[in-house]
Design a protein around this motif. Structure first.
Motif, PDB file in Angstrom:
ATOM      1  N   VAL A 482     -47.785  67.619 -68.343  1.00 30.49           N
ATOM      2  CA  VAL A 482     -48.267  66.301 -68.241  1.00 30.49           C
ATOM      3  C   VAL A 482     -48.022  65.440 -67.587  1.00 30.49           C
ATOM      4  O   VAL A 482     -48.383  64.450 -66.608  1.00 30.49           O
ATOM      5  CB  VAL A 482     -47.366  65.318 -69.889  1.00 30.49           C
ATOM      6  CG1 VAL A 482     -48.216  63.643 -69.739  1.00 30.49           C
ATOM      7  CG2 VAL A 482     -47.707  66.219 -71.031  1.00 30.49           C
ATOM      8  N   SER A 483     -46.498  66.059 -66.557  1.00 29.88           N
ATOM      9  CA  SER A 483     -46.559  65.011 -65.463  1.00 29.88           C
ATOM     10  C   SER A 483     -48.057  65.380 -64.063  1.00 29.88           C
ATOM     11  O   SER A 483     -47.880  64.917 -63.478  1.00 29.88           O
ATOM     12  CB  SER A 483     -45.168  65.515 -64.748  1.00 29.88           C
ATOM     13  OG  SER A 483     -44.172  65.136 -65.916  1.00 29.88           O
ATOM     14  N   ALA A 484     -47.923  66.494 -64.145  1.00 28.05           N
ATOM     15  CA  ALA A 484     -49.173  67.460 -63.276  1.00 28.05           C
ATOM     16  C   ALA A 484     -50.790  66.599 -63.887  1.00 28.05           C
ATOM     17  O   ALA A 484     -50.796  66.130 -62.940  1.00 28.05           O
ATOM     18  CB  ALA A 484     -49.008  68.853 -63.282  1.00 28.05           C
ATOM     19  N   LEU A 485     -50.703  66.633 -65.277  1.00 32.20           N
ATOM     20  CA  LEU A 485     -51.849  65.904 -65.237  1.00 32.20           C
ATOM     21  C   LEU A 485     -52.329  64.557 -65.120  1.00 32.20           C
ATOM     22  O   LEU A 485     -53.394  63.969 -64.705  1.00 32.20           O
ATOM     23  CB  LEU A 485     -51.718  65.968 -66.928  1.00 32.20           C
ATOM     24  CG  LEU A 485     -53.195  66.157 -67.709  1.00 32.20           C
ATOM     25  CD1 LEU A 485     -54.247  66.915 -67.625  1.00 32.20           C
ATOM     26  CD2 LEU A 485     -53.053  65.692 -69.295  1.00 32.20           C
ATOM     27  N   ALA A 486     -50.987  63.887 -65.193  1.00 39.76           N
ATOM     28  CA  ALA A 486     -50.961  62.165 -64.542  1.00 39.76           C
ATOM     29  C   ALA A 486     -51.895  62.570 -63.461  1.00 39.76           C
ATOM     30  O   ALA A 486     -52.719  61.036 -63.155  1.00 39.76           O
ATOM     31  CB  ALA A 486     -50.072  62.042 -65.177  1.00 39.76           C
ATOM     32  N   GLN A 487     -51.999  63.164 -62.691  1.00 37.62           N
ATOM     33  CA  GLN A 487     -51.840  62.989 -60.642  1.00 37.62           C
ATOM     34  C   GLN A 487     -53.882  63.457 -61.216  1.00 37.62           C
ATOM     35  O   GLN A 487     -54.247  61.930 -59.870  1.00 37.62           O
ATOM     36  CB  GLN A 487     -51.254  64.166 -60.065  1.00 37.62           C
ATOM     37  CG  GLN A 487     -50.057  64.583 -60.415  1.00 37.62           C
ATOM     38  CD  GLN A 487     -49.237  63.158 -59.957  1.00 37.62           C
ATOM     39  OE1 GLN A 487     -49.149  62.725 -59.720  1.00 37.62           O
ATOM     40  NE2 GLN A 487     -47.939  62.938 -60.892  1.00 37.62           N
ATOM     41  N   ARG A 510     -36.433  71.327 -58.937  1.00 39.39           N
ATOM     42  CA  ARG A 510     -37.114  70.773 -60.355  1.00 39.39           C
ATOM     43  C   ARG A 510     -38.222  70.463 -59.774  1.00 39.39           C
ATOM     44  O   ARG A 510     -38.734  70.213 -61.054  1.00 39.39           O
ATOM     45  CB  ARG A 510     -36.814  69.348 -59.777  1.00 39.39           C
ATOM     46  CG  ARG A 510     -36.611  68.979 -58.623  1.00 39.39           C
ATOM     47  CD  ARG A 510     -36.335  67.450 -58.826  1.00 39.39           C
ATOM     48  NE  ARG A 510     -35.265  67.001 -58.225  1.00 39.39           N
ATOM     49  CZ  ARG A 510     -33.703  65.602 -58.078  1.00 39.39           C
ATOM     50  NH1 ARG A 510     -34.582  64.651 -58.429  1.00 39.39           N
ATOM     51  NH2 ARG A 510     -32.700  66.391 -57.706  1.00 39.39           N
ATOM     52  N   PHE A 511     -38.927  70.576 -58.910  1.00 38.76           N
ATOM     53  CA  PHE A 511     -40.626  70.154 -59.050  1.00 38.76           C
ATOM     54  C   PHE A 511     -41.738  71.531 -59.066  1.00 38.76           C
ATOM     55  O   PHE A 511     -42.400  71.296 -59.158  1.00 38.76           O
ATOM     56  CB  PHE A 511     -40.671  69.548 -58.011  1.00 38.76           C
ATOM     57  CG  PHE A 511     -40.638  67.578 -58.608  1.00 38.76           C
ATOM     58  CD1 PHE A 511     -41.157  66.759 -58.477  1.00 38.76           C
ATOM     59  CD2 PHE A 511     -39.529  67.395 -57.099  1.00 38.76           C
ATOM     60  CE1 PHE A 511     -40.979  65.838 -58.897  1.00 38.76           C
ATOM     61  CE2 PHE A 511     -38.557  66.685 -57.143  1.00 38.76           C
ATOM     62  CZ  PHE A 511     -40.064  65.061 -58.120  1.00 38.76           C
ATOM     63  N   GLU A 512     -40.774  73.012 -59.115  1.00 36.66           N
ATOM     64  CA  GLU A 512     -41.665  73.782 -59.007  1.00 36.66           C
ATOM     65  C   GLU A 512     -42.547  74.533 -59.837  1.00 36.66           C
ATOM     66  O   GLU A 512     -43.906  74.303 -59.577  1.00 36.66           O
ATOM     67  CB  GLU A 512     -40.594  74.964 -58.621  1.00 36.66           C
ATOM     68  CG  GLU A 512     -41.396  76.286 -58.317  1.00 36.66           C
ATOM     69  CD  GLU A 512     -41.803  76.327 -57.205  1.00 36.66           C
ATOM     70  OE1 GLU A 512     -42.349  76.659 -56.512  1.00 36.66           O
ATOM     71  OE2 GLU A 512     -40.533  76.107 -56.301  1.00 36.66           O
ATOM     72  N   ILE A 513     -42.504  74.305 -61.412  1.00 38.80           N
ATOM     73  CA  ILE A 513     -43.103  74.106 -62.573  1.00 38.80           C
ATOM     74  C   ILE A 513     -44.097  73.243 -62.677  1.00 38.80           C
ATOM     75  O   ILE A 513     -45.606  73.570 -61.982  1.00 38.80           O
ATOM     76  CB  ILE A 513     -42.410  74.552 -63.319  1.00 38.80           C
ATOM     77  CG1 ILE A 513     -41.129  75.934 -63.653  1.00 38.80           C
ATOM     78  CG2 ILE A 513     -43.914  74.509 -64.858  1.00 38.80           C
ATOM     79  CD1 ILE A 513     -42.148  77.012 -63.256  1.00 38.80           C
ATOM     80  N   PHE A 514     -44.128  71.509 -61.699  1.00 39.29           N
ATOM     81  CA  PHE A 514     -44.769  70.720 -62.055  1.00 39.29           C
ATOM     82  C   PHE A 514     -45.954  71.284 -61.033  1.00 39.29           C
ATOM     83  O   PHE A 514     -47.417  70.940 -60.891  1.00 39.29           O
ATOM     84  CB  PHE A 514     -43.936  69.658 -61.480  1.00 39.29           C
ATOM     85  CG  PHE A 514     -44.871  68.509 -60.927  1.00 39.29           C
ATOM     86  CD1 PHE A 514     -45.545  67.479 -61.821  1.00 39.29           C
ATOM     87  CD2 PHE A 514     -44.912  68.642 -59.812  1.00 39.29           C
ATOM     88  CE1 PHE A 514     -46.203  66.818 -61.211  1.00 39.29           C
ATOM     89  CE2 PHE A 514     -45.510  67.401 -58.842  1.00 39.29           C
ATOM     90  CZ  PHE A 514     -46.339  65.951 -59.796  1.00 39.29           C
ATOM     91  N   LEU A 515     -45.077  71.720 -59.433  1.00 38.46           N
ATOM     92  CA  LEU A 515     -46.208  71.324 -58.463  1.00 38.46           C
ATOM     93  C   LEU A 515     -47.313  73.277 -58.897  1.00 38.46           C
ATOM     94  O   LEU A 515     -48.127  73.144 -58.061  1.00 38.46           O
ATOM     95  CB  LEU A 515     -45.781  72.569 -57.095  1.00 38.46           C
ATOM     96  CG  LEU A 515     -44.631  71.607 -56.547  1.00 38.46           C
ATOM     97  CD1 LEU A 515     -43.819  71.696 -55.183  1.00 38.46           C
ATOM     98  CD2 LEU A 515     -45.765  70.692 -56.045  1.00 38.46           C
ATOM     99  N   ARG A 516     -46.766  74.033 -59.659  1.00 39.73           N
ATOM    100  CA  ARG A 516     -47.998  75.664 -59.883  1.00 39.73           C
ATOM    101  C   ARG A 516     -48.586  74.631 -61.009  1.00 39.73           C
ATOM    102  O   ARG A 516     -50.226  74.924 -60.433  1.00 39.73           O
ATOM    103  CB  ARG A 516     -46.845  76.655 -60.818  1.00 39.73           C
ATOM    104  CG  ARG A 516     -46.102  77.298 -59.908  1.00 39.73           C
ATOM    105  CD  ARG A 516     -45.585  78.316 -60.471  1.00 39.73           C
ATOM    106  NE  ARG A 516     -44.333  79.443 -59.504  1.00 39.73           N
ATOM    107  CZ  ARG A 516     -44.129  80.725 -59.978  1.00 39.73           C
ATOM    108  NH1 ARG A 516     -44.160  80.984 -61.438  1.00 39.73           N
ATOM    109  NH2 ARG A 516     -43.386  80.502 -59.228  1.00 39.73           N
ATOM    110  N   PHE A 517     -48.262  73.480 -61.819  1.00 34.38           N
ATOM    111  CA  PHE A 517     -49.425  73.048 -62.709  1.00 34.38           C
ATOM    112  C   PHE A 517     -50.642  72.166 -61.764  1.00 34.38           C
ATOM    113  O   PHE A 517     -51.541  72.255 -62.676  1.00 34.38           O
ATOM    114  CB  PHE A 517     -48.196  72.042 -63.835  1.00 34.38           C
ATOM    115  CG  PHE A 517     -48.057  73.025 -65.309  1.00 34.38           C
ATOM    116  CD1 PHE A 517     -48.217  74.343 -65.515  1.00 34.38           C
ATOM    117  CD2 PHE A 517     -46.262  72.682 -65.583  1.00 34.38           C
ATOM    118  CE1 PHE A 517     -48.007  75.018 -66.674  1.00 34.38           C
ATOM    119  CE2 PHE A 517     -45.723  73.322 -66.669  1.00 34.38           C
ATOM    120  CZ  PHE A 517     -46.525  74.333 -67.347  1.00 34.38           C
TER     121      PHE A 517
END
Length: 678
Positions: A482-487, A510-517
């Motif tokens: 959801v964090s990635a989607l907000a971008q 901490r951001f590794e999976i966020f970046l993949r998303f």
């Protein structure tokens, strides 16, 4: 044992020499050392542990019935469908987890999905080779000995009793099943299946203990949950060896329990020695584990690895880790998840064939997400199976799509609400925060609603005056998605390339999976189902993400002299794979001549990511995969592309006969260009 003293000495010497390499033998020798020269003395002491005075039997039966009712059903959050909660019979849905009698690491800074996905299969293979001891939950408070034969019948009753005053710590990552395992232990005790030597079991959640902001005693902790013990607790204190205390979720405890603090040994106010004494909650827990309070009782503590270091100096006699599902346990979970066994088989087959999704299946929480997200593709005729998710981003995209489908029409603008949820989630990822309060909702102009409850779970917390509600995402990876989607939903994206670079520079993962998303959502394949409800993704953001990935690949493709450089390139290739952008991949790797990952351990997932990259390299000449721990499974993923290079190095990899056959297939390819093979 019948060959004489010399033979016995040789036997014991052999055991001592090898015990460090065999966990179970090491445990047996330690127990023998503790028992002393004449274990029959202990047997006499241990007799009658399960016997209970007649006047306590009624209370015990009431307690068992209370616990049975509390634990016989499993409440599962089903936010993807219209019912918010489904209730299952525990014994029907529960799938046995693999628990190993060791702990792999007691501190963990890397993202748990990456850390466990990367090495889980290797640990599974060690288990299959019998290098790890698998233990059942009914063995946590049981001796290692399992004597057989008529000459040992008298010893058996002793050796299978609990070790007096034993404390056990069970570690496991988020969602792996620690709380459900505790529920199963309590249920099995209440129904008479395990631990008959414990007359009473008391189970607490650290999350509930957070609400206690005053001094309290063990007596009142118990009576708050089980008031029918009021008149008999003093009698229970007389036989503490018959009691088991369970504390679930140390990582969720707001107070610190410091076992390395030497002051606790010198200043009495830090230690509770009487269950009637008024103390702080952390001191009660500390004193129970250290056997200062009710010495002789047994204690079980569960925790995520991130908080396990707190117990390193504690008097823990049994360390164990929930490894999760291995082998057939994964298949068994899906068979229980779906009533239709044809659908169960189809979903599991798809998961099994996708290395990334399959590796996620060690974790029951991921299995739950997979089941809810993939099920519709195999049960609805109007959903084409060629659209089944292949990447982790596509999987979570369909997860959110199903929430929007069931709850999105209930509000005026799901895009605006999801943007606010995503912004709050991103702040949480940045600050390592997973629990949100009403103040957080107010800050982001959010209100509790049916739609919000589709994304976040409501949890009750007690304080001195009332109960308050807090919110958390069902799993950290959902918060990251959801964090990635907000971008892509914000009307003012700012400098997305700068944001991604700063996130990528964080060394704690901490951001590794966020970046993949984020990279995955730049793909139209992942974005399309969500755009049906949320409107078009911001084109400016999509272009910025693609440019950032292009810059990362081109900047790191030639910097593989160091292990760090190789790891950075491999992570970036994972981004490229997640994007499923063939044009981007071809532009960035088409002219590559050399790929070297020598000395870097490559999992089958890494090989699955690397294979299409090699396949797109038009000028590839040199591929160095020496000392990469590639085995047959990894080579199977690489096989379709290996014939393209001229020099191929696979030295020191355990390929085996099957691996050599796969390599031979590459060599027989009519387009094979290999001139030099190691």
């Amino acid at each position: 044992m019948e060959k004489g003293s010399r033979a016995r000495r040789v036997m014991w010497k052999s055991f001592v020499n090898m015990h460090h390499a065999v966990p179970k033998l090491d445990k047996i020798l330690k127990e023998m050392q503790e028992l002393g020269p004449d274990p029959f003395d202990y047997m006499i002491t241990g007799r009658g542990l399960s016997e209970i005075p007649s006047h306590l039997k009624d209370v015990q039966q009431k307690h068992k019935e209370t616990l049975r009712v509390q634990t016989e059903t499993l409440r599962v959050n089903t936010i993807l469908i219209k019912e918010k909660v489904k209730i299952f019979q525990l014994v029907i849905l529960y799938t046995e987890l693999t628990v190993i009698s060791t702990v792999r690491d007691r501190t963990l800074v890397e993202h748990e999905l990456l850390a466990r996905g990367r090495d889980h299969e290797e640990w599974r293979k060690k288990h299959l080779r019998r290098e790890l001891e698998k233990i059942r939950t009914d063995q946590l408070f049981q001796s290692s000995f399992s004597w057989r034969g008529s000459s040992f019948q008298k010893m058996k009753s002793f050796f299978q009793r609990t070790s007096s005053g034993s404390s056990a710590a069970v570690s496991g990552v988020a969602g792996i099943g620690k709380t459900t395992m505790v529920q199963k232990i309590v249920y099995d005790w209440a129904t008479g299946k395990i631990y008959p030597h414990f007359q009473f079991v008391f189970s607490f959640k650290f999350r509930d203990l957070n609400a206690i902001n005053c001094r309290i005693n063990l007596r009142n902790l118990i009576l708050d949950l089980y008031p029918y013990f009021r008149n008999i607790l003093r009698e229970l204190w007389k036989n503490p060896e018959r009691l088991l205390f369970i504390f679930d979720g140390l990582d969720e405890f707001k107070d610190s329990i410091d076992f390395a603090d030497n002051r606790r040994n010198t200043e009495p106010q830090y230690m509770c020695t009487d269950p009637e004494d008024w103390c702080e909650v952390p001191d009660i827990v500390h004193s129970l584990i250290q056997h200062k309070l009710l010495p002789g009782c047994s204690v079980l503590v569960t925790s995520r690895p991130i908080a396990l270091h707190l117990l390193e100096k504690a008097q823990i006699s049994v360390w164990a880790e929930i490894l999760g599902f291995v082998g057939e346990e994964r298949k068994e979970y899906f068979n229980k998840f779906f009533e239709d066994q044809v659908v169960a088989a189809a979903v599991f087959k798809h998961v099994e064939e996708n290395e990334i999704l399959y590796t996620m299946c060690y974790n029951p929480s991921y299995c739950w997400i997979l089941g809810l997200s993939l099920g519709p593709f195999f049960t609805q005729r109007d959903r084409k199976q060629q659209g089944v998710p292949k990447t982790i981003t596509q999987l979570y995209s369909n997860y959110i799509y199903n929430i929007l489908k069931n709850h999105g029409r209930a509000i005026e603008s799901p895009r605006d609400v999801l943007l606010k949820i995503g912004e709050m989630a991103f702040t949480g990822v940045s600050e390592k925060k997973i629990v949100f309060r009403n103040g957080d909702l107010i800050k982001y102009n959010l209100q509790p609603s049916q739609f919000l409850s589709g994304f976040m779970m409501e949890l009750l917390e007690r304080d001195d005056s009332a109960q308050s509600v807090v919110y958390t995402f069902p799993h950290l990876t959902i918060q990251e998605f959801v964090s990635a989607l907000a971008q892509f939903l914000t009307p003012d994206p700012g400098d997305i390339r700068k944001l991604l670079s700063e996130a990528h520079s964080k060394e704690d993962g901490r951001f590794e999976i966020f970046l993949r998303f984020v990279v995955g959502l730049s793909s139209s394949r992942s974005a399309r189902p969500l755009e049906e409800f949320l409107g078009p993704f911001l084109h400016q953001t999509i272009c910025g993400v693609i440019d950032w990935v292009k810059e990362k690949v081109e900047g790191e493709i030639g910097k593989t002299e160091s292990e760090t450089g190789k790891r950075d390139l491999l992570n970036t290739l994972h981004y490229l794979f997640e994007s499923q952008n063939q044009t981007l991949a071809r532009v960035t790797v088409r002219s590559v001549e050399t790929l070297t990952f020598s000395g870097l351990r490559l999992t089958p997932i890494d090989c699955a990511v690397l294979s299409p990259v090699i396949g797109l390299c038009d000028t590839i000449k040199y591929v160095d995969l020496e000392n990469c721990s590639i085995q047959c499974e990894g080579l199977q993923r690489l096989g379709p592309a290996l014939h393209k290079c001229q020099v191929l190095r696979l030295g020191s990899n355990e390929l085996g006969d099957s691996g050599v056959k796969l390599l031979s297939a590459a060599l027989r390819n009519p387009d094979c260009k290999i001139q030099e093979l190691e």
